[in-house]
Design a protein around this motif. Sequence first.
Motif, PDB file in Angstrom:
ATOM      1  N   LYS A  83       0.325  -1.916   0.656  1.00 48.54           N
ATOM      2  CA  LYS A  83       0.505  -3.336   0.976  1.00 48.54           C
ATOM      3  C   LYS A  83       0.411  -3.572   2.487  1.00 48.54           C
ATOM      4  CE  LYS A  83       3.243  -4.540  -3.060  1.00 48.54           C
ATOM      5  NZ  LYS A  83       4.572  -4.902  -3.557  1.00 48.54           N
ATOM      6  N   ASP A  84       0.988  -2.657   3.279  1.00 44.87           N
ATOM      7  CA  ASP A  84       0.910  -2.797   4.733  1.00 44.87           C
ATOM      8  C   ASP A  84      -0.526  -2.647   5.227  1.00 44.87           C
ATOM      9  OD1 ASP A  84       3.624  -3.221   4.827  1.00 44.87           O
ATOM     10  OD2 ASP A  84       4.117  -1.187   5.485  1.00 44.87           O
ATOM     11  N   LEU A  85      -1.265  -1.688   4.679  1.00 53.32           N
ATOM     12  CA  LEU A  85      -2.667  -1.520   5.071  1.00 53.32           C
ATOM     13  C   LEU A  85      -3.515  -2.702   4.635  1.00 53.32           C
ATOM     14  CD1 LEU A  85      -3.194   2.271   4.357  1.00 53.32           C
ATOM     15  CD2 LEU A  85      -3.126   1.140   6.587  1.00 53.32           C
ATOM     16  N   LYS A  86      -3.196  -3.243   3.474  1.00 47.96           N
ATOM     17  CA  LYS A  86      -3.903  -4.436   3.002  1.00 47.96           C
ATOM     18  C   LYS A  86      -3.633  -5.612   3.948  1.00 47.96           C
ATOM     19  CE  LYS A  86      -4.394  -7.297  -1.113  1.00 47.96           C
ATOM     20  NZ  LYS A  86      -3.863  -7.578  -2.456  1.00 47.96           N
ATOM     21  N   ALA A  87      -2.389  -5.725   4.420  1.00 52.06           N
ATOM     22  CA  ALA A  87      -2.033  -6.792   5.361  1.00 52.06           C
ATOM     23  C   ALA A  87      -2.764  -6.615   6.691  1.00 52.06           C
ATOM     24  CB  ALA A  87      -0.522  -6.824   5.588  1.00 52.06           C
ATOM     25  N   VAL A  88      -2.847  -5.380   7.161  1.00 48.62           N
ATOM     26  CA  VAL A  88      -3.580  -5.118   8.406  1.00 48.62           C
ATOM     27  C   VAL A  88      -5.051  -5.489   8.228  1.00 48.62           C
ATOM     28  CG1 VAL A  88      -4.392  -3.270   9.938  1.00 48.62           C
ATOM     29  CG2 VAL A  88      -2.006  -3.352   9.255  1.00 48.62           C
ATOM     30  N   ASN A  89      -5.620  -5.161   7.074  1.00 48.10           N
ATOM     31  CA  ASN A  89      -7.012  -5.518   6.806  1.00 48.10           C
ATOM     32  C   ASN A  89      -7.175  -7.037   6.732  1.00 48.10           C
ATOM     33  OD1 ASN A  89      -9.760  -4.943   6.255  1.00 48.10           O
ATOM     34  ND2 ASN A  89      -9.370  -5.317   4.087  1.00 48.10           N
TER      35      ASN A  89
END
Length: 177
Positions: A83-89
């Motif tokens: 979820k954090d990586l998706k948010a960064v993307n």
Amino acid sequence: MSDELFGRALTRVKVWAGAIGANGDAKDMKAAAIVAQKRIDLALNSAAFLQSSNSNAYQKLVDASGYLNDVIEYLEKGEKIYKDLKAVNQIFQAIQVLKDDNIMINDPASAAAAFDSLFQGFGTLAKHFPPPFNSTVGELLFQCGDLKFFSNMNRVMTGQGSNLGRAMWLRDNIGRD
């Protein structure tokens, strides 16, 4: 150069994430582990009720329950990282759209959608910030993005019934011969 580097890093993360759950969906694996944990707990309760907690089988169930608990915790950590990586993307993609200086003029709907994604991404990452950002401000940002606040405001502000909408229609349709 940094866009290319970020793209390569994102590709590697996707490959690693795919390797982790290559034989199944991560949500399915977590659900199966939770169901197994509940069934083991039921068996442990039954064994305790029957007063057979000194047996070798009981100890194996206790160990299995502990291992499944660890698996569930790791799957939950993986979900949080995803979820954090998706948010960064999301933030990265929104910034790519908003880099265009004329995006608000040329394509206000895309700009509004980019702002929605930007706010949603920052809202997701805000849980890592100190108070009050981790709960209050982070939730506000996430909800603004999730509810498409900027896209909705764009429709209201530039819709046919608004002054700006009528002015844009006049600009585009009047004066052309």
